[in-house]
Write a protein that holds these residues in place. Structure first.
Motif, PDB file in Angstrom:
ATOM      1  N   ASN A  44       0.802  -1.168  -0.074  1.00 38.22           N
ATOM      2  CA  ASN A  44      -0.100  -0.033   0.095  1.00 38.22           C
ATOM      3  C   ASN A  44       0.822   1.301  -0.043  1.00 38.22           C
ATOM      4  O   ASN A  44       0.496   2.329  -0.626  1.00 38.22           O
ATOM      5  N   LEU A  45       1.771   1.452   0.731  1.00 39.26           N
ATOM      6  CA  LEU A  45       2.788   2.272   0.806  1.00 39.26           C
ATOM      7  C   LEU A  45       3.514   2.620  -0.597  1.00 39.26           C
ATOM      8  O   LEU A  45       3.797   3.741  -0.971  1.00 39.26           O
ATOM      9  N   PHE A  46       3.997   1.388  -1.293  1.00 39.57           N
ATOM     10  CA  PHE A  46       4.316   1.505  -2.534  1.00 39.57           C
ATOM     11  C   PHE A  46       3.509   2.162  -3.439  1.00 39.57           C
ATOM     12  O   PHE A  46       3.917   3.082  -4.411  1.00 39.57           O
ATOM     13  N   LEU A  47       2.110   1.761  -3.490  1.00 38.99           N
ATOM     14  CA  LEU A  47       1.174   2.496  -4.409  1.00 38.99           C
ATOM     15  C   LEU A  47       1.033   3.928  -3.951  1.00 38.99           C
ATOM     16  O   LEU A  47       0.809   4.735  -4.856  1.00 38.99           O
ATOM     17  N   ALA A  48       1.156   4.463  -2.635  1.00 40.65           N
ATOM     18  CA  ALA A  48       1.154   5.523  -2.314  1.00 40.65           C
ATOM     19  C   ALA A  48       2.205   6.473  -2.742  1.00 40.65           C
ATOM     20  O   ALA A  48       1.985   7.815  -2.808  1.00 40.65           O
ATOM     21  N   ALA A  49       3.424   5.941  -2.960  1.00 43.96           N
ATOM     22  CA  ALA A  49       4.396   6.659  -3.444  1.00 43.96           C
ATOM     23  C   ALA A  49       4.467   6.898  -5.169  1.00 43.96           C
ATOM     24  O   ALA A  49       5.064   7.946  -5.656  1.00 43.96           O
ATOM     25  N   ILE A  89      -4.933   5.756   5.099  1.00 40.99           N
ATOM     26  CA  ILE A  89      -5.883   6.088   6.333  1.00 40.99           C
ATOM     27  C   ILE A  89      -6.965   5.062   6.656  1.00 40.99           C
ATOM     28  O   ILE A  89      -7.110   4.888   7.737  1.00 40.99           O
ATOM     29  N   THR A  90      -7.553   4.761   5.635  1.00 39.74           N
ATOM     30  CA  THR A  90      -8.775   3.629   6.075  1.00 39.74           C
ATOM     31  C   THR A  90      -8.251   2.492   6.286  1.00 39.74           C
ATOM     32  O   THR A  90      -9.086   1.573   6.606  1.00 39.74           O
ATOM     33  N   ASP A  91      -6.839   2.129   5.943  1.00 38.21           N
ATOM     34  CA  ASP A  91      -6.509   0.686   6.774  1.00 38.21           C
ATOM     35  C   ASP A  91      -6.454   0.568   8.103  1.00 38.21           C
ATOM     36  O   ASP A  91      -6.333  -0.365   8.864  1.00 38.21           O
ATOM     37  N   ALA A 113      -0.081   5.636   7.588  1.00 44.29           N
ATOM     38  CA  ALA A 113      -1.246   6.686   7.194  1.00 44.29           C
ATOM     39  C   ALA A 113      -0.491   7.985   6.728  1.00 44.29           C
ATOM     40  O   ALA A 113      -0.821   8.726   5.800  1.00 44.29           O
ATOM     41  N   LEU A 114       0.022   8.440   7.984  1.00 46.55           N
ATOM     42  CA  LEU A 114       0.575   9.856   7.988  1.00 46.55           C
ATOM     43  C   LEU A 114       1.683   9.987   6.712  1.00 46.55           C
ATOM     44  O   LEU A 114       1.653  10.909   5.957  1.00 46.55           O
ATOM     45  N   SER A 115       2.602   8.849   6.379  1.00 46.33           N
ATOM     46  CA  SER A 115       3.516   8.984   5.218  1.00 46.33           C
ATOM     47  C   SER A 115       2.734   9.005   3.811  1.00 46.33           C
ATOM     48  O   SER A 115       3.202   9.597   3.127  1.00 46.33           O
ATOM     49  N   GLY A 154     -12.465   7.406  -5.538  1.00 46.79           N
ATOM     50  CA  GLY A 154     -11.663   6.550  -5.784  1.00 46.79           C
ATOM     51  C   GLY A 154     -11.366   5.623  -4.368  1.00 46.79           C
ATOM     52  O   GLY A 154     -11.505   4.401  -4.491  1.00 46.79           O
ATOM     53  N   ILE A 155     -11.238   6.339  -3.288  1.00 45.75           N
ATOM     54  CA  ILE A 155     -10.975   5.603  -2.170  1.00 45.75           C
ATOM     55  C   ILE A 155     -12.400   4.940  -1.806  1.00 45.75           C
ATOM     56  O   ILE A 155     -12.101   3.770  -1.090  1.00 45.75           O
ATOM     57  N   PHE A 156     -13.519   5.327  -1.905  1.00 45.91           N
ATOM     58  CA  PHE A 156     -14.616   4.593  -1.764  1.00 45.91           C
ATOM     59  C   PHE A 156     -14.630   3.460  -2.545  1.00 45.91           C
ATOM     60  O   PHE A 156     -15.010   2.438  -2.263  1.00 45.91           O
ATOM     61  N   LEU A 157     -14.386   3.572  -3.697  1.00 49.44           N
ATOM     62  CA  LEU A 157     -14.287   2.266  -4.784  1.00 49.44           C
ATOM     63  C   LEU A 157     -13.335   1.186  -4.253  1.00 49.44           C
ATOM     64  O   LEU A 157     -13.602   0.144  -4.404  1.00 49.44           O
ATOM     65  N   GLY A 158     -12.355   1.775  -3.740  1.00 54.43           N
ATOM     66  CA  GLY A 158     -11.100   0.913  -3.134  1.00 54.43           C
ATOM     67  C   GLY A 158     -11.515   0.190  -1.945  1.00 54.43           C
ATOM     68  O   GLY A 158     -11.541  -0.931  -1.758  1.00 54.43           O
ATOM     69  N   ARG A 159     -11.900   0.896  -0.916  1.00 54.56           N
ATOM     70  CA  ARG A 159     -12.357   0.482   0.343  1.00 54.56           C
ATOM     71  C   ARG A 159     -13.690  -0.424   0.175  1.00 54.56           C
ATOM     72  O   ARG A 159     -13.551  -1.691   0.928  1.00 54.56           O
TER      73      ARG A 159
END
Length: 214
Positions: A44-49, A89-91, A113-115, A154-159
């Motif tokens: 998830n952090l890789f995707l966040a980057a 954050i939703t994790d 989440a902060l990262s 997008g977060i809604f669709l993912g979560r």
């Protein structure tokens, strides 16, 4: 300008330090619990980057004056992957109050989440700079707000519907069907507006600090 760039680089180093701390905490949790429940946080952090990487390519394209088609493609790709940054954050939903490691889990997920959020804001700063150079400041603000709402969607669709950014290629028909159905749900709109506003406000709150202003 050099001072701002230097301070921005300093904050990027701080993010690296945060992610390193999160990795250490996760490794410690795996050691004491004997489970790999939260190993997916690395992915998830890789995707966040990815959004930050794409936005830097976009800015490089602008500086070099390369193809506009490539520039628009990078912008589309950025919008597509941006939800992955605040998605972490939703994790926090994975926290188990009955777990013996609850406080360690809470601290670890908070740092992840902060990262992710900081990575997203840094990439938004790149794109906002690009938008302001090519549009009126008010229009640039509204465009960024629209992107924030799309990010919330997008977060809604993912979560809740468990879609990924690449499903626009892997499962386009199913994705489109679910998007249209979701737009008819009032709770989906609450999530879109609520989380979209959170992302937009987070950008404006964190932006001065990430640019090195007091």
């Amino acid at each position: 300008m050099n001072l701002i760039a230097t301070r921005s680089s300093i904050f990027q180093n701080r993010i690296i330090q945060l992610t390193t701390l999160a990795a250490v905490l996760l490794a410690y949790r795996i050691y004491i619990s004997g489970t790999t429940d939260f190993l997916f946080m690395f992915w998830n952090l890789f995707l966040a980057a990815i959004p930050l990487f794409v936005s830097r390519q976009l800015m490089a394209n602008v500086r070099l004056g390369q193809s506009k088609i490539l520039r628009y493609s990078l912008f589309f790709l950025w919008v597509l992957f941006l939800p992955n940054s605040p998605y972490i954050i939703t994790d926090l939903i994975h926290l188990d109050n009955s777990a013996a490691t609850i406080w360690l889990d809470m601290l670890m997920l908070f740092i992840f989440a902060l990262s992710g959020l900081l990575l997203g804001v840094l990439s938004m700063m790149d794109v906002f700079s690009y938008l302001r150079k090519h549009n009126h400041p008010f229009l640039a603000n509204m465009m960024l707000f629209g992107v924030s709402l799309l990010c919330g969607f997008g977060i809604f669709l993912g979560r809740f519907l468990r879609f990924n950014s690449w499903d626009i290629v892997a499962r386009p028909q199913l994705l489109m069907q679910c998007i249209f159905k979701s737009l008819l749900l009032w709770n989906a709109w609450l999530w879109i507006i609520g989380f979209g506003a959170f992302i937009w406000i987070s950008f404006w709150v964190l932006k001065p600090y990430l640019r090195g202003r007091r």
